[in-house]
Write an enzyme that holds these catalytic residues in place. Sequence first.
Site, short mmCIF file in Angstrom:
data_model
loop_
_atom_site.label_atom_id
_atom_site.label_comp_id
_atom_site.label_asym_id
_atom_site.label_seq_id
_atom_site.Cartn_x
_atom_site.Cartn_y
_atom_site.Cartn_z
N ARG A 1 -1.95 13.55 -5.33
CA ARG A 1 -1.06 12.58 -5.95
C ARG A 1 -0.79 12.90 -7.41
O ARG A 1 0.22 12.46 -7.97
CB ARG A 1 -1.63 11.17 -5.82
CG ARG A 1 -1.38 10.51 -4.46
CD ARG A 1 0.11 10.24 -4.20
NE ARG A 1 0.75 9.67 -5.37
CZ ARG A 1 0.64 8.39 -5.73
NH1 ARG A 1 -0.11 7.56 -5.02
NH2 ARG A 1 1.26 7.95 -6.81
N ARG B 1 -6.44 6.67 -2.19
CA ARG B 1 -6.96 5.72 -3.16
C ARG B 1 -8.36 6.08 -3.66
O ARG B 1 -8.53 6.40 -4.81
CB ARG B 1 -6.92 4.29 -2.61
CG ARG B 1 -5.50 3.77 -2.44
CD ARG B 1 -5.47 2.44 -1.74
NE ARG B 1 -6.12 1.37 -2.49
CZ ARG B 1 -5.51 0.60 -3.39
NH1 ARG B 1 -4.24 0.81 -3.69
NH2 ARG B 1 -6.14 -0.37 -4.01
N TYR C 1 9.96 -8.58 -1.02
CA TYR C 1 10.21 -7.52 -2.00
C TYR C 1 11.69 -7.42 -2.34
O TYR C 1 12.07 -7.25 -3.51
CB TYR C 1 9.71 -6.19 -1.46
CG TYR C 1 8.22 -6.00 -1.59
CD1 TYR C 1 7.60 -5.98 -2.85
CD2 TYR C 1 7.42 -5.82 -0.48
CE1 TYR C 1 6.24 -5.82 -2.98
CE2 TYR C 1 6.04 -5.64 -0.60
CZ TYR C 1 5.46 -5.64 -1.85
OH TYR C 1 4.12 -5.48 -1.98
N ARG D 1 -5.96 1.13 4.04
CA ARG D 1 -5.85 1.97 2.84
C ARG D 1 -6.93 3.05 2.81
O ARG D 1 -7.35 3.47 1.74
CB ARG D 1 -5.91 1.14 1.55
CG ARG D 1 -4.74 0.21 1.34
CD ARG D 1 -4.75 -0.32 -0.09
NE ARG D 1 -3.81 -1.41 -0.26
CZ ARG D 1 -4.09 -2.55 -0.90
NH1 ARG D 1 -5.29 -2.74 -1.42
NH2 ARG D 1 -3.18 -3.48 -1.04
N ASP E 1 3.91 3.58 3.27
CA ASP E 1 3.92 2.34 2.51
C ASP E 1 4.78 1.34 3.26
O ASP E 1 5.72 1.74 3.98
CB ASP E 1 4.47 2.56 1.10
CG ASP E 1 4.29 1.33 0.22
OD1 ASP E 1 3.23 1.23 -0.43
OD2 ASP E 1 5.19 0.46 0.21
#
Length: 353
Positions: free
Chosen positions: A43, A34, A154, A30, A79
């Site tokens: 973003r 972030r 998921y 990551r 992702d």
Amino acid sequence: MSTRRELPNSAYLAAAAGRTPHRTPVWFMRQAGRSLPEYRQLRARHTMMEACFDADLVTEITLQPVRRHGVDAAILFSDIVVPLRGAGIDLDIVADVGPVIAEPVRTAADIDAMPALDPDGVAPVADAVRALVGELGEVALIGFSGAPFTLASYLIEGGPSRNHARTKTMMLAEPAQWDELMTKLTDIAIAFLTVQIDAGVDAIQLFDSWAGTLSLADYRRYVLPHSARVFATLADRGLPMTHFGVGTAELLGAMSEALPRSAAGVVGVDWRTALPAAAGRVEAGTVLQGNLDPVVLLTGWPAVERAARDVVADGRQAVAAGAGGHIFNLGHGVLPETDPGVLTDLVALVHSL
């Protein structure tokens, strides 16, 4: 099919291949975003899914931590559920929630209706990889995918889950149905990684984020064969391959078995397991990646420095105990509140050691 880059000075590729690098390589899961203000600015104007399917944004966000921190490897901004979206599954990544599936997959009919991944569905990812290999110089580029089990979780749960109850119910009560779903998801993961390899990534990583919810026996029966097929199918491409999960202390040996002995193999270790202990669990010669606790980065530089020195020392002990090498990383992803300056200083420290 792309021509592989030659990166003779890459400490990351040397270590991942079991050779002796000129310094301990370091990168962060990551790391692309972030914690970086420049990432947050981008973003603010784009959703996560928009960013993952915009080649220019993927390129820029992937490069940001390389410019700022001087890491030895870039990981493609993406992702783990991007291959599912690329295959046409209706999902979104919801802020403060995670991936949310519009129509969860829970029946045999749902599985039968699942599409395969057409490379055109992830064309922006390939475009970004091609742009990045021209920008990164000696910095290696890591491509990745979610592993079949994590993708299945998921899909079945409909989003993030604490106990993965629906997933385990299908796995244990409907094993034939489970294997059919896992076979399709394995094909999707292979196709997604192949797109990235053909476009020019230098290494790949398979993220099995939720594998730690399983017992060793269930992992071996219901998951290992499918993850192993991902790596076996791609082994002849000759790239270093990393297998990573969270909370997988009891699974590390089995996860290392999924990596073909004929190819460079790396197992990621989270912060709960000391690297020398991990060396005793994985197949001999497996390279270890990790494993600083991400929370340590929030505690101030003296504590960060002590912990980082301990991880480097543990890595050396692990190699003495039979590991094929050590790549410095966190035990999971960078927390959003991390000071980017601490990451920059940490890279410099590890390189100096």
